[in-house]
Design a protein around this motif. Sequence first.
Motif, short mmCIF file in Angstrom:
data_model
loop_
_atom_site.label_atom_id
_atom_site.label_comp_id
_atom_site.label_asym_id
_atom_site.label_seq_id
_atom_site.Cartn_x
_atom_site.Cartn_y
_atom_site.Cartn_z
N HIS A 106 -7.80 -4.02 1.37
CA HIS A 106 -8.11 -5.10 0.38
C HIS A 106 -7.57 -5.14 -0.84
CE1 HIS A 106 -11.91 -5.86 2.96
NE2 HIS A 106 -11.85 -4.66 2.93
N ASP A 129 -11.40 0.31 0.85
CA ASP A 129 -12.85 0.90 1.28
C ASP A 129 -12.75 1.64 2.68
OD1 ASP A 129 -12.51 -1.27 2.73
OD2 ASP A 129 -14.30 -2.21 2.23
N HIS A 182 -8.25 -0.38 7.25
CA HIS A 182 -8.39 -0.05 6.06
C HIS A 182 -8.47 1.63 5.63
CE1 HIS A 182 -9.69 -4.13 4.91
NE2 HIS A 182 -10.23 -3.96 6.16
N HIS A 231 -12.75 1.09 9.36
CA HIS A 231 -13.07 1.62 7.88
C HIS A 231 -13.33 3.03 7.84
CE1 HIS A 231 -13.30 -2.55 6.91
NE2 HIS A 231 -13.60 -2.49 5.61
#
Length: 280
Positions: free
Chosen positions: A37, A12, A7, A247
């Motif tokens: 996402h 995020d 990501h 992330h």
Amino acid sequence: MLDLHLHSTFSDGTCTPEELVRQARELGVYGIALTDHDTTQGIHRFMEAGRACGVVTVSGVEVSADYSNGTMHILGYGLNPDDEALNERLQWIREGRRERNRIIHAKLERLGMPIPWTEVEACAGGDVIGRPHIARVLMQHGYVKDVREAFRKYLVRGKPAYEGRRRLKPADAVGMIVQAGGVPVLAHPSTLNAGGLDLREVVLGLVEAGLQGIEVFYPEHTQDMRRRFRKLAEAFDLVPTGGSDFHGALTPDLVIGRGFGNLDVEDAVLDRLLARRKKP
Ligand code: MN
Ligand code: MN
Ligand code: MN
């Protein structure tokens, strides 16, 4: 070494697409996929950085599907990031996310935990604002000690600041990815909270809709889960894929390509996966 689940700041994560590519190169990772996402907005920058650095980059996306027993996420690989129908659906999902954020924000305020929305936006940096950002700001304001506690006490289903949101039916999520030229893969099957026959049933439904792969290698999967999911992949002729779900600073214990140290996704998986693209 591959990592097919990353990501960026477009959803995020806390690294830009270029930073992800740079880290992958420094770590000697052969190929990576950006799976933000509900958005493909980081893909062009990601592909460009890959070309410039000599890292194989793959376009991708991660979408949530409507599934009541747990969490169902569908990954899509090798899709056209400019596909109009895809981007329309993703935008519809993102609008639903914004509506949900407004409701969560109001619930937190009623619970005596007001947070300035501008701080949540600043924390997100990109277009996709979600619960991890809200959790982080709750922590910064001292309402919780860490992100995990924010989720556990307030933000997960059943807790007082939770709010559901717009989701695609599983078959529609799979179909949308196929239509955009991509290969649909079931993400982290452990979060379906389904065992044995139930899991086979769920996977069968997805296969009928066009599923081509299953995320076997995932940091949270135990050796036993890996074995089970690999068997499932064999039974349904699905490509066993994997990724770290990195992330950035939100997942400080994870390393791109290695996860917690034993991710082990073989390079050959990538060709097998992309060979499953439907020819237009
Ligand atoms: Mn995430
Ligand atoms: Mn996921
Ligand atoms: Mn993810």
